[in-house]
Design a protein around this motif. Structure first.
Motif, PDB file in Angstrom:
ATOM      1  N   GLN A  79       4.161  44.409   0.433  1.00  0.00           N
ATOM      2  CA  GLN A  79       3.915  43.282  -0.454  1.00  0.00           C
ATOM      3  C   GLN A  79       4.022  41.969   0.319  1.00  0.00           C
ATOM      4  OE1 GLN A  79       6.528  45.568  -1.348  1.00  0.00           O
ATOM      5  NE2 GLN A  79       5.010  46.807  -2.402  1.00  0.00           N
ATOM      6  N   ASP A  87       5.495  40.074  -4.420  1.00  0.00           N
ATOM      7  CA  ASP A  87       4.843  40.682  -5.566  1.00  0.00           C
ATOM      8  C   ASP A  87       3.333  40.848  -5.439  1.00  0.00           C
ATOM      9  OD1 ASP A  87       4.247  37.983  -5.685  1.00  0.00           O
ATOM     10  OD2 ASP A  87       5.369  37.627  -7.538  1.00  0.00           O
ATOM     11  N   THR A  88       2.781  40.589  -4.255  1.00  0.00           N
ATOM     12  CA  THR A  88       1.350  40.758  -4.059  1.00  0.00           C
ATOM     13  C   THR A  88       1.117  41.978  -3.168  1.00  0.00           C
ATOM     14  OG1 THR A  88       1.033  38.370  -4.198  1.00  0.00           O
ATOM     15  CG2 THR A  88      -0.765  39.661  -3.252  1.00  0.00           C
ATOM     16  N   PRO A  89       0.549  43.061  -3.703  1.00  0.00           N
ATOM     17  CA  PRO A  89       0.317  44.259  -2.885  1.00  0.00           C
ATOM     18  C   PRO A  89      -0.505  43.926  -1.637  1.00  0.00           C
ATOM     19  CG  PRO A  89      -0.131  44.716  -5.192  1.00  0.00           C
ATOM     20  CD  PRO A  89       0.059  43.232  -5.078  1.00  0.00           C
TER      21      PRO A  89
END
Length: 161
Positions: A79, A87-89
């Motif tokens: 992430q 929180d961003t893959p």
């Protein structure tokens, strides 16, 4: 007198320099400050590095003082950081550049890491030397410290021994 001078000369001729690598303990704050002050662009991420199939660590010479750095092609999976957390893959190619200083070299991390990924014209780059800076253990405390730095909260490297 001549015998003493000869003994001293022989001692100097066979003496090897004593060398040791002394690294300051890496901190999230010092790594963040390095990235922030660099002209390069960095992205902060948490995850794992997977070396691509067919990539191998080159054999090193028998003399440890002649070790050479190398690069491996890999993928980073995890992430990316944002102001709201990790929180961003993320799943992207990365070059892992392992550097050496005399007998000491970085290595390929096996565990989950907090990575300072340099964005270059040629792609993503993570450098791992004998004194860690771009790859740190992804402990809960390290992630908390990283988020404080990202949010503009106090981020000073003051906890070094």
């Amino acid at each position: 007198m001549i015998r003493t001078a000869l003994l001293a000369a022989l001692t100097l001729a066979v003496a090897q320099p004593a060398m040791a690598l002394s690294c300051l303990r890496p901190t999230v704050q010092s790594s963040f400050q390095h990235a922030d002050q660099s002209e390069a662009q960095y992205t902060l991420a948490v995850g794992r590095i997977r070396v691509l199939p067919g990539q191998t660590i080159p054999e090193q010479p028998d003399d440890p003082n002649q070790r050479q750095g190398y690069e491996l092609q890999a993928r980073f999976q995890g992430q990316l950081a944002s102001a709201t957390g990790f929180d961003t893959p993320a799943d992207f190619p990365v070059t892992l550049k392992v550097e050496c200083v005399a007998a000491w070299c970085g290595g390929v991390p096996l565990d989950r890491v907090l990575a300072f990924v340099e964005r270059t014209e040629d792609g993503n780059l993570i450098t791992e030397g004998p004194c860690p800076r771009d790859l740190l253990q992804a402990s809960p405390e390290a992630l908390k410290q990283a988020m404080a730095c990202i949010r503009g909260e106090p981020c000073e490297a003051t906890d070094r021994p």
